[in-house]
Motif scaffolding. Structure first.
Motif, PDB file in Angstrom:
ATOM      1  N   ASP A 188       0.904  -1.085   0.002  1.00 43.26           N
ATOM      2  CA  ASP A 188       0.215  -0.104   0.111  1.00 43.26           C
ATOM      3  C   ASP A 188       0.981   1.334  -0.010  1.00 43.26           C
ATOM      4  O   ASP A 188       0.234   2.564  -0.092  1.00 43.26           O
ATOM      5  N   LYS A 189       2.230   1.035  -0.005  1.00 42.86           N
ATOM      6  CA  LYS A 189       3.032   2.196   0.141  1.00 42.86           C
ATOM      7  C   LYS A 189       3.009   3.539  -0.763  1.00 42.86           C
ATOM      8  O   LYS A 189       2.735   4.641  -0.618  1.00 42.86           O
ATOM      9  N   ALA A 190       2.794   2.940  -2.271  1.00 40.91           N
ATOM     10  CA  ALA A 190       2.668   3.931  -3.475  1.00 40.91           C
ATOM     11  C   ALA A 190       1.276   4.627  -3.212  1.00 40.91           C
ATOM     12  O   ALA A 190       1.317   6.090  -3.311  1.00 40.91           O
ATOM     13  N   ARG A 191       0.102   4.104  -2.902  1.00 39.64           N
ATOM     14  CA  ARG A 191      -1.085   4.496  -2.609  1.00 39.64           C
ATOM     15  C   ARG A 191      -1.131   5.609  -1.526  1.00 39.64           C
ATOM     16  O   ARG A 191      -1.371   6.898  -1.455  1.00 39.64           O
ATOM     17  N   SER A 192      -0.585   5.043  -0.359  1.00 33.97           N
ATOM     18  CA  SER A 192      -0.619   6.083   0.793  1.00 33.97           C
ATOM     19  C   SER A 192       0.435   7.183   0.486  1.00 33.97           C
ATOM     20  O   SER A 192       0.187   8.211   0.919  1.00 33.97           O
ATOM     21  N   CYS A 193       1.457   6.798   0.005  1.00 33.18           N
ATOM     22  CA  CYS A 193       2.555   8.127  -0.167  1.00 33.18           C
ATOM     23  C   CYS A 193       2.124   9.234  -1.281  1.00 33.18           C
ATOM     24  O   CYS A 193       2.785  10.266  -1.412  1.00 33.18           O
ATOM     25  N   SER A 194       1.075   8.932  -1.801  1.00 31.20           N
ATOM     26  CA  SER A 194       0.769   9.694  -3.051  1.00 31.20           C
ATOM     27  C   SER A 194      -0.447  10.609  -2.772  1.00 31.20           C
ATOM     28  O   SER A 194      -1.245  11.613  -3.327  1.00 31.20           O
ATOM     29  N   LYS A 195      -1.030  10.444  -1.557  1.00 26.80           N
ATOM     30  CA  LYS A 195      -2.139  11.189  -1.036  1.00 26.80           C
ATOM     31  C   LYS A 195      -1.916  12.195   0.222  1.00 26.80           C
ATOM     32  O   LYS A 195      -1.468  11.824   1.200  1.00 26.80           O
ATOM     33  N   SER A 196      -2.478  13.389   0.017  1.00 24.48           N
ATOM     34  CA  SER A 196      -2.646  14.452   1.210  1.00 24.48           C
ATOM     35  C   SER A 196      -3.776  15.169   0.929  1.00 24.48           C
ATOM     36  O   SER A 196      -3.924  15.632  -0.256  1.00 24.48           O
ATOM     37  N   ASP A 197      -4.749  15.317   1.603  1.00 22.36           N
ATOM     38  CA  ASP A 197      -5.963  15.961   1.248  1.00 22.36           C
ATOM     39  C   ASP A 197      -6.460  16.769   2.534  1.00 22.36           C
ATOM     40  O   ASP A 197      -6.177  16.689   3.948  1.00 22.36           O
ATOM     41  N   VAL A 198      -6.962  17.922   1.859  1.00 22.68           N
ATOM     42  CA  VAL A 198      -7.778  18.860   2.750  1.00 22.68           C
ATOM     43  C   VAL A 198      -9.132  18.342   3.199  1.00 22.68           C
ATOM     44  O   VAL A 198      -9.903  18.117   2.393  1.00 22.68           O
ATOM     45  N   MET A 199      -9.139  18.304   4.373  1.00 22.43           N
ATOM     46  CA  MET A 199     -10.456  17.626   5.002  1.00 22.43           C
ATOM     47  C   MET A 199     -11.313  18.949   5.514  1.00 22.43           C
ATOM     48  O   MET A 199     -12.625  18.762   5.454  1.00 22.43           O
ATOM     49  N   TYR A 200     -10.922  19.988   5.793  1.00 19.72           N
ATOM     50  CA  TYR A 200     -11.597  21.218   6.147  1.00 19.72           C
ATOM     51  C   TYR A 200     -10.736  22.434   5.484  1.00 19.72           C
ATOM     52  O   TYR A 200      -9.747  22.784   5.927  1.00 19.72           O
TER      53      TYR A 200
END
Length: 404
Positions: free
Chosen positions: A157-169
């Protein structure tokens, strides 16, 4: 077993705060004893060690347990926070602007599920964020970006996890329902892409140039970058951008390696680094941003700086600085003492050697306390100075006051 560059026991304040944090810094012995004792088992038992060998033993222990003592730059940053909004400020980042923005960049990697007191680190962080956002005055904006919330800690799951940063608010005024909904959308999950999250936090603030906005970023992390990014380089780019944020890097229960990296991130961002262990300490860190926001609101309403700010009244900051130094000294002393019990109990080192090492420890404990007292005395002498005079005193007089 001795870290590169560690050649003598620290004596001066400078030597204490320049000492790199030990491998197991920041966490009590009992919370990581299995890892510690694997290393202690490697200590060679040298019969009748001379003074030089005893010092080498102690240097190896510092390589494991040396704490990250606060340094002069941190004093200056604390003074800047105390003086936020003063017309004397020479750093434009600390001058009030029309807009006040706080962007929280929160680690949601799997390790945030570890316990901190009676709650997980994530639960503690979410509650502290709720409290902080609710306290902000009208007109101030807060935003929340997370990273490490996708996938798992597994290699697959490393590639998926490392490619994501999201604005939640998204950056906006406080709205309890929306913030609660945002905080419910994620839980501790995967890897730690700090560099990616900081890069995107800069984009979150692009519409709010530092020329007209006071921009504050809180990066909260409980570990190092694990996705191959370079958070130090990204932090430098962030500092050089026209967003001109004040970056506060908060290490949540991190070990020595993570402390070193996060501190380097703070330095590259021309910001500050602080180590916390639980929700209470995180809330105390956010309280500083709350106080600045209240000052900003009064400034917006037309009040002068002197009308709402004690002019460099640093009594609380002095106490906090001294407490921090003393707390780190006690933590270091406790961890080293605990290692003595193990080394003697397992007969890795003989009782005579342990007794001599205890004598060194007692001397170091005394020095740590003396340096704390010197620093507190120096800070108290700054209490009635203007901002400019205080900075000049730190820069010109610090060495002669605390390096004796």
């Amino acid at each position: 077993m001795i870290p590169e560059g560690l050649t003598k026991l620290p004596e001066t304040a400078e030597e204490f705060y320049n000492l790199p944090p030990g491998r197991f810094a920041g966490v009590p012995y009992g919370h990581q004893y299995k890892e510690i004792e694997k290393v202690l088992q490697q200590f060679p038992n040298i019969e009748n060690p001379d003074v030089e060998i005893l010092d080498l033993y102690y240097l190896a222990l510092l390589g494991l347990f040396a704490e990250d003592y606060p340094e002069p730059e941190e004093i200056i940053n604390q003074i800047k926070l105390t003086s936020f909004g003063s017309p004397d400020m020479d750093d434009p980042r600390y001058q009030f602007k029309e807009q006040y923005n706080v962007m929280i960049v929160l680690d949601a990697s799997g390790s945030m599920g570890h316990m901190a007191g009676g709650k997980t680190r994530m639960e503690a962080a979410k509650e502290a964020i709720r409290s902080f956002a609710a306290s902000l005055p009208d007109g101030a904006r807060v935003g929340l970006r997370v990273y490490g919330h996708e996938g798992t800690g597994a290699e697959a799951d490393k590639a998926r996890s490392c490619s994501k940063s999201d604005v939640m608010y998204p950056l906006q005024a406080y709205d309890q329902q929306k913030l609660d909904s945002a905080l419910a959308q994620f839980k501790p999950a995967g890897w730690t892409p700090i560099a990616l999250a900081l890069e995107q936090a800069q984009k979150d603030l692009e519409a709010y140039k530092g020329e007209k906005s006071t921009n504050i970023i809180y990066l909260v992390s409980d570990g190092i970058e694990t996705c191959g990014g370079d958070p130090v380089q990204v932090a430098k780019q962030l500092a050089d951008s026209d967003v001109t944020p004040i970056v506060n890097v908060v290490g949540f229960g991190v070990d020595g390696e993570a402390q070193r990296q996060l501190k380097a991130v703070a330095e590259a961002a021309k910001g500050r680094y602080v180590l916390i262990q639980d929700q209470k300490e995180l809330e105390e860190e956010f309280e500083q941003a709350e106080e600045i926001a209240r000052k900003w609101r009064k400034w917006k309403d037309g009040a002068s700086h002197d009308a709402f700010s004690k002019h460099l009244s640093q009594g609380l900051e002095i106490l906090r600085f001294g407490f921090d130094w003393g707390k780190k000294g006690r933590q270091e002393s406790y961890n080293i003492f605990s290692s003595f019990l193990y080394l003697e109990g397992k007969e890795i080192l003989d009782k005579s050697t342990i007794t001599k090492l205890e004598e060194i420890k007692n001397k170091q404990d005394k020095l740590i306390q003396e340096r704390r007292n010197e620093l507190e005395t120096f800070l108290k002498n700054l209490n009635d100075k203007t901002y400019t005079e205080a900075i000049e005193a730190i820069n010109q007089q610090y060495n002669e006051n605390v390096k004796k």
